[in-house]
Design an enzyme around this catalytic site. Sequence first.
Site, PDB file in Angstrom:
ATOM      1  N   GLU A 127       0.919  -1.046   0.061  1.00 49.37           N
ATOM      2  CA  GLU A 127      -0.124  -0.070   0.121  1.00 49.37           C
ATOM      3  C   GLU A 127       0.930   1.188  -0.152  1.00 49.37           C
ATOM      4  O   GLU A 127       2.025   1.224  -0.212  1.00 49.37           O
ATOM      5  CB  GLU A 127      -0.842   0.192   1.160  1.00 49.37           C
ATOM      6  CG  GLU A 127      -1.911  -1.380   1.156  1.00 49.37           C
ATOM      7  CD  GLU A 127      -3.079  -1.461   2.017  1.00 49.37           C
ATOM      8  OE1 GLU A 127      -3.324  -0.267   2.515  1.00 49.37           O
ATOM      9  OE2 GLU A 127      -3.502  -2.374   2.462  1.00 49.37           O
ATOM     10  N   LYS A 166       0.582   4.293  -5.183  1.00 48.80           N
ATOM     11  CA  LYS A 166       1.032   3.023  -5.140  1.00 48.80           C
ATOM     12  C   LYS A 166       2.002   2.917  -6.600  1.00 48.80           C
ATOM     13  O   LYS A 166       2.277   1.632  -6.719  1.00 48.80           O
ATOM     14  CB  LYS A 166      -0.225   2.097  -5.175  1.00 48.80           C
ATOM     15  CG  LYS A 166      -1.067   1.975  -3.833  1.00 48.80           C
ATOM     16  CD  LYS A 166      -2.172   0.838  -4.252  1.00 48.80           C
ATOM     17  CE  LYS A 166      -3.111   0.949  -3.107  1.00 48.80           C
ATOM     18  NZ  LYS A 166      -4.244   0.089  -3.417  1.00 48.80           N
ATOM     19  N   ASN A 191      -6.296  -2.174   0.810  1.00 49.04           N
ATOM     20  CA  ASN A 191      -7.446  -3.081   1.371  1.00 49.04           C
ATOM     21  C   ASN A 191      -7.239  -3.249   2.826  1.00 49.04           C
ATOM     22  O   ASN A 191      -8.197  -3.092   3.594  1.00 49.04           O
ATOM     23  CB  ASN A 191      -7.663  -4.513   0.675  1.00 49.04           C
ATOM     24  CG  ASN A 191      -8.883  -5.151   0.883  1.00 49.04           C
ATOM     25  OD1 ASN A 191      -9.824  -4.410   0.882  1.00 49.04           O
ATOM     26  ND2 ASN A 191      -8.883  -6.527   1.208  1.00 49.04           N
ATOM     27  N   ARG A 246     -12.578  -8.305  -3.045  1.00 45.21           N
ATOM     28  CA  ARG A 246     -11.658  -8.015  -1.997  1.00 45.21           C
ATOM     29  C   ARG A 246     -11.939  -8.513  -0.651  1.00 45.21           C
ATOM     30  O   ARG A 246     -12.784  -8.085  -0.532  1.00 45.21           O
ATOM     31  CB  ARG A 246     -11.160  -6.625  -2.189  1.00 45.21           C
ATOM     32  CG  ARG A 246     -10.231  -6.121  -3.229  1.00 45.21           C
ATOM     33  CD  ARG A 246      -9.979  -4.652  -3.094  1.00 45.21           C
ATOM     34  NE  ARG A 246      -9.261  -4.146  -4.253  1.00 45.21           N
ATOM     35  CZ  ARG A 246      -8.219  -4.027  -4.454  1.00 45.21           C
ATOM     36  NH1 ARG A 246      -7.266  -4.118  -3.405  1.00 45.21           N
ATOM     37  NH2 ARG A 246      -7.674  -3.379  -5.542  1.00 45.21           N
TER      38      ARG A 246
END
Length: 286
Positions: A3, A51, A165, A272
Site C-alpha cells: 500500500e 502506489k 485493502n 477483495r
Amino acid sequence: MPEGDTVLQTAARLHAALAGRVLTQADLRVPRFATADLVGRTVLNVTARGKHLLTRIDGGLTLHSHLRMDGAWRVYAAGERWRGGPGHQIRAVLGNTEHTAVGYRLPVLELLRTADEQQVVGHLGPDLLGPDWDPALALERLLATPDRPLGEALLDQRNLAGIGNVYKCELCFLARVTPWLPVAALPDGVLALLVTAAERLLHANRDRLARTTTIPAELRARPTAAPAAGASSGSRRTPPPRVQERLYVYGRAHRPCLRCGATIRAADQDDRPTYWCPGCQSGPTP
C-alpha cells in the site's frame, strides 16, 4: 500487501541504491521493452506516487512500475545471490557497480518519456504521503459519489492515493462503520476525520517494518466517533499490542475483536476480502 506506505519504503530503498549512479546492467523482461538499452545512463531519482513507482533516468526516461498484490523490488549488493523468487518471475534488473535492483512479479512495467508521466499517474487523487496531499480535495472527491459504499470509495485511487485493502478495513473500523455504508450515510464530520486519520496512519507506518494500526498508532489517528453501544465511557489504560495484534480487523476473521470481543467477520467487497467487527461497526453488511 503493498500500500502507500510500503511503496514509499520501496522507493526509498531503490533511490538509495540507484540514484546518482550509472547503470552497468539493465534488463527489462517484458516483450514491449525487452530491447530497450539503458546501460550507461544515470538514474536520477526514484519516487513514489500513491502506489506507483517512478524511476527517472537521464535522457528524459521514466521506468514506471506498480506492485499490485504480488510484485516486489529487491535490492542486493553487487555479487549477492538474488533470493526474491525463481528466475522466471523476474521482470526487471537495474544494476550498477554497487547494487542490483531486481523486480519480481511486476504486473505493470513500462518505459515512457518523463514528460509523459501524467499519462500513468495523472488520474490519481492527492497522495496521502506526497507533497501534493490536500485533505480538502480528497474530501471533495469522496463526497462526489455520496451513494458509493465507503470501502469502495476509499480504495478508488482517484479520490486519494495510497489506501489499499488493509487500510480500508482498518479505517472503517476506526470510524465505527462498515465498509458497505454509503459515504453520505456517515455521521456528520466523520468523513473529514477519516481522511485525517488515513493520512496520519500512513505517516505513522511509513518507516515501520510491520504495519500497525492499533495502540499506540490509534491514539494518534482514530476519528472521534460515538462509542459503540454498551461501551464504557471511563478511561482505561490499554496495554501495547502484542505482535499478532498489530491490526484490529484485517486478516482476523473468526477471532475476537480486540475492543469488544465480538467475532470478526469477513466477506468480499468488490472481489477483495473485507473484515469488520459486528459489535463495533454499524451499517449494512452482505
